[in-house]
Design a protein around this motif. Structure first.
Motif, mmCIF file in Angstrom:
data_model
loop_
_atom_site.group_PDB
_atom_site.id
_atom_site.type_symbol
_atom_site.label_atom_id
_atom_site.label_comp_id
_atom_site.label_asym_id
_atom_site.label_seq_id
_atom_site.Cartn_x
_atom_site.Cartn_y
_atom_site.Cartn_z
ATOM 1 N N ARG A 36 0.828 -1.206 0.000
ATOM 2 C CA ARG A 36 0.000 0.000 0.000
ATOM 3 C C ARG A 36 0.868 1.264 0.000
ATOM 4 O O ARG A 36 0.621 2.212 -0.737
ATOM 5 C CB ARG A 36 -0.879 -0.017 1.261
ATOM 6 N N GLU A 37 1.919 1.263 0.825
ATOM 7 C CA GLU A 37 2.779 2.446 0.927
ATOM 8 C C GLU A 37 3.530 2.710 -0.373
ATOM 9 O O GLU A 37 3.643 3.853 -0.809
ATOM 10 C CB GLU A 37 3.772 2.274 2.078
ATOM 11 N N SER A 40 1.117 3.904 -2.961
ATOM 12 C CA SER A 40 0.745 5.281 -2.638
ATOM 13 C C SER A 40 1.812 6.250 -3.160
ATOM 14 O O SER A 40 1.497 7.282 -3.776
ATOM 15 C CB SER A 40 0.580 5.398 -1.123
ATOM 16 N N SER A 43 1.674 6.462 -6.946
ATOM 17 C CA SER A 43 0.536 7.258 -7.368
ATOM 18 C C SER A 43 0.823 8.753 -7.200
ATOM 19 O O SER A 43 0.511 9.568 -8.081
ATOM 20 C CB SER A 43 -0.687 6.825 -6.556
ATOM 21 N N SER A 204 -5.648 -0.758 -2.180
ATOM 22 C CA SER A 204 -5.311 0.247 -3.198
ATOM 23 C C SER A 204 -6.336 0.342 -4.316
ATOM 24 O O SER A 204 -6.057 0.927 -5.364
ATOM 25 C CB SER A 204 -3.933 -0.062 -3.795
ATOM 26 N N ILE A 207 -6.959 3.827 -5.782
ATOM 27 C CA ILE A 207 -5.926 4.579 -6.522
ATOM 28 C C ILE A 207 -6.461 4.883 -7.927
ATOM 29 O O ILE A 207 -6.997 4.011 -8.600
ATOM 30 C CB ILE A 207 -4.615 3.756 -6.584
ATOM 31 N N GLU A 254 -9.179 3.463 3.345
ATOM 32 C CA GLU A 254 -7.899 3.252 2.666
ATOM 33 C C GLU A 254 -7.479 4.506 1.902
ATOM 34 O O GLU A 254 -6.297 4.846 1.833
ATOM 35 C CB GLU A 254 -7.956 2.044 1.735
ATOM 36 N N HIS A 258 -3.951 6.820 2.265
ATOM 37 C CA HIS A 258 -3.119 7.223 1.125
ATOM 38 C C HIS A 258 -2.872 8.734 1.146
ATOM 39 O O HIS A 258 -1.728 9.186 1.120
ATOM 40 C CB HIS A 258 -3.813 6.789 -0.166
ATOM 41 N N HIS A 261 -1.156 10.008 4.557
ATOM 42 C CA HIS A 261 0.070 9.321 4.937
ATOM 43 C C HIS A 261 -0.043 8.853 6.387
ATOM 44 O O HIS A 261 0.900 8.924 7.160
ATOM 45 C CB HIS A 261 1.296 10.227 4.759
#
Ligand code: ADP
Ligand code: MG
Length: 634
Positions: A36-37, A40, A43, A204, A207, A254, A258, A261
């Motif tokens: 996920r990080e 992120s 993106s 995600s 996104i 979620e 994102h 942070h």
């Protein structure tokens, strides 16, 4: 394979080492969030490219579709993420992947105790980010090239997460970033298409650009391996443009992680589409926890700004007032121009009307939270109450609304927690009570036993207890709530209005007349130390008390000003005594003026102590008291 040049080994900043250590030990039960990080970040990188390309189209380098690709190699035990976003230069890599730029990080890290259980909650205030890759990988490689730089300016970063990293320059044909994770022993479950797909769907999906995984293809014997095909696994549309009813709570959560942070779920959110004269979408969140830099002046704040789906800037602070600086979110405007700048934002009248609408949304969201989830609101208040108290001074238009959100400790609640709202206070008001009574002071323990409360306790009237440093200042901006004025019970000539009966008042006047002689003697004895001497209606148990003049600065404000080195206007307290107290009776009967003077000063100093003030001449107080004690014992 191109040749690496200018190879060097550098050490991580101390704070990075600490963060890495903390992360690896506190997130072992939630390892999958590394993906996920990294997604992120990819993106964000694509957002930045899209925005920069508005003025420099050549950055798109031919213009392939913007996307993120995640692949894996079971044999080599690697997971690879690739994006064609803005990329990083050699310097970018060294600063962004070797230091933590946030101001105040070093101070924050000092709070680490070394106790993993205690420390692990700190990570929530910090966010995890890129370094989370080391939760699952024992070596991480980053290949990147900043859009606009020549292919020869690619960079290779590599680290085992143990204190140092290597950087080298190498050829990279495509702009953007490729991250290769060499999985730790035992983490091979992540080198798996099914697992990766599930993680991406889970964290995600929101996104806004495609995240692709390799399509499973069957090799046919004797034929050359087919070219790799890819498939998109996420929804790939901007979440805030979707209708509210179609977005699940988990997706909102979620998405929050994102953009904010943050590592934890938000407390509440408010998603709105505005049409008409102005057109914009907004999605605003209340975090569950205060960031460590909430009180740092330069700490970034504000919303993520999009104009017609295109990311324009982070931390656009013009959309919300300062006291709502903890709110996170997105605003996507159809009216602003794509090349809007921070300077323009500060002046544009469109922004003013958006700001007041968004402010109202936030206050409504908080009202709803307070009403429907009082337990969560308590948590909110603990984290952000002090900041909300800045509101009435900054945002005059919403003063009443903000006042409704305030919570106070009170004489009706033994816990000492700030949990009583003004509405709740008024619902318990006595018959004939048309004021909201409060007392300010240094700590709950100090004010809860203050002599100023005696008459209120006797009459069963609730008093709010205000002990935050900001409280006296806050109260100077609040004059009334729901038509009822605020009254500081330590100030002026306490008038209980209808709460005192006619007989009470008559009796008080008579006593005052009766004690005129004593009043004059006290005035002479205390001289310059007081502005006035009078009979008190506030006391039942204590002999004397000091009241603050109606227009004078209170103790808290005086202390704040003094601490900041400012000159504090001189003001003298009013000495009030309790005519029914035996000590006052003794005083009245004292024949020696010398002893009368000594006793009056002791009473005066005691009253100052009980109010939480410090004595001007503590040694004199001790001397007088000891003299008295000696006389007593003979
Ligand atoms: P944050 O995302 O909160 O800024 P991270 O630790 O996740 O913190 O990332 C640190 C920085 O590294 C980012 O702010 C960005 O500048 C840079 N970075 C990380 N990943 C990428 C990427 N894929 N492309 C470009 N820059 C990146
Ligand atoms: Mg990040």
């Amino acid at each position: 394979m191109s040749v690496e040049t200018q190879k060097e080994t550098l050490g991580f900043q101390t704070e990075v080492k600490q963060l890495l250590h903390l992360m690896i030990h506190s997130l072992y039960s939630n390892k999958e969030i590394f993906l996920r990080e990294l997604i992120s970040n990819a993106s964000d990188a694509v957002d930045k490219l899209r925005f920069e390309a508005l003025s420099k189209p050549e950055l798109l380098e031919g213009g392939a579709e913007l996307k993120i690709r995640v692949s894996f190699d079971k044999d080599a035990q690697t997971v690879t993420l690739e994006d064609n976003g803005i990329g990083m230069s050699r310097e970018d890599v060294i600063t962004h992947l070797g230091t933590i730029a946030k101001s105040g990080t070093a101070d924050f890290m000092k709070n680490l105790t070394g106790d993993q259980k205690k420390d692990s909650h700190l990570i929530g205030q910090f966010g995890v980010g890129f370094y989370s890759a080391f939760i699952v990988a024992d070596q991480v490689e980053v290949f990147s090239r900043r859009a606009g730089l020549p292919a020869s300016d690619g960079v290779h970063w590599s680290s085992r997460g143990e204190g140092e990293f290597e950087v080298a320059t190498l050829e990279k044909a495509d702009r953007g970033t490729r991250i290769v994770l060499h999985l730790k022993k035992g983490e091979d479950e992540f080198a798996d298409g099914y697992r990766l797909r599930n993680i991406i769907k889970k964290y995600s999906d929101h996104i806004a650009l495609p995240i692709e995984l390799p399509k499973e293809q069957v090799a046919v014997e004797g034929e050359p391996a087919p070219e790799q095909e890819w498939e998109t696994v996420n929804r790939a549309s901007a979440l805030w443009t979707r209708p509210r009813a179609e977005v699940k709570d988990e997706e909102y959560q979620e998405f929050y992680k994102h953009i904010a942070h943050d590592f934890e779920n938000p407390l509440a959110w408010s998603h709105n589409k505005v049409e008409g004269k102005l057109e914009y979408n907004s999605l605003l969140y209340v975090p569950a926890r205060a960031p460590f830099d909430l009180y740092q002046r330069e700490a970034p704040r504000g919303l993520k700004l999009y104009v017609q789906r295109v990311f324009v800037m982070d931390q656009a602070e013009s959309f919300l007032p300062l006291y709502l600086r903890f709110i996170k979110g997105v605003v996507d405007s159809n009216d602003l121009s794509l090349n809007v700048s921070r300077e323009i934002l500060q002046k544009d009248p469109i922004i003013d009307s958006m700001k007041s609408a968004l402010t109202k949304r936030v206050l409504d969201m908080l009202e709803k939270l307070a009403k429907n989830q009082p337990e969560e609101y308590k948590g909110f208040w603990k984290n952000f109450g002090q900041v909300m108290k800045e509101g009435p001074a900054e945002d005059f238009a919403n003063k009443e609304k903000i006042a409704g959100l305030l919570r106070f400790a009170s004489t009706s609640d033994e816990s000492g927690e700030q949990s009583v709202s003004l509405a709740e206070y008024l619902s318990r008001a006595k018959e004939g009570q048309d004021k909201i009574y409060y007392l300010t002071g240094e700590s709950y323990a100090q004010v809860k036993n203050s002599p100023h409360l005696e008459v209120f306790r006797k009459k069963g009237i609730e008093v709010l207890l205000l002990t935050d440093r900001i409280d006296e200042w806050l109260m100077s901006y609040l004059s009334d709530f729901d038509g009822k004025g605020f009254v500081d019970v330590a100030r002026g000539d306490l008038d209980l209005g209808k709460l005192d009966s006619e007989e009470d008042k008559k009796a008080q006047e008579e006593v005052a007349k009766d004690k005129e002689g004593l009043i004059e003697r006290l005035k002479t004895a205390l001289g310059d130390a007081v502005s006035e001497v009078r009979v008190s209606h506030r006391l039942t148990d204590s002999p004397a008390i000091l009241a603050i003049g109606e227009q004078d600065l209170g103790l808290q404000m005086r202390q704040i000003l003094e601490a900041s080195g400012q000159k504090v206007p001189d003001s003298k307290p009013i000495f009030e005594f309790n005519p029914t107290h035996p000590l006052i009776g003794k005083l009245d009967n004292e024949q020696s003026e010398e002893r009368f003077g000594e006793l009056s000063h002791i009473l005066f100093d005691q009253a100052a102590l009980a109010a939480g003030d410090s004595l001007k001449d503590p040694a004199a107080y001790v001397r007088r008291l000891n003299k008295l004690l000696v006389e007593l014992s003979v």
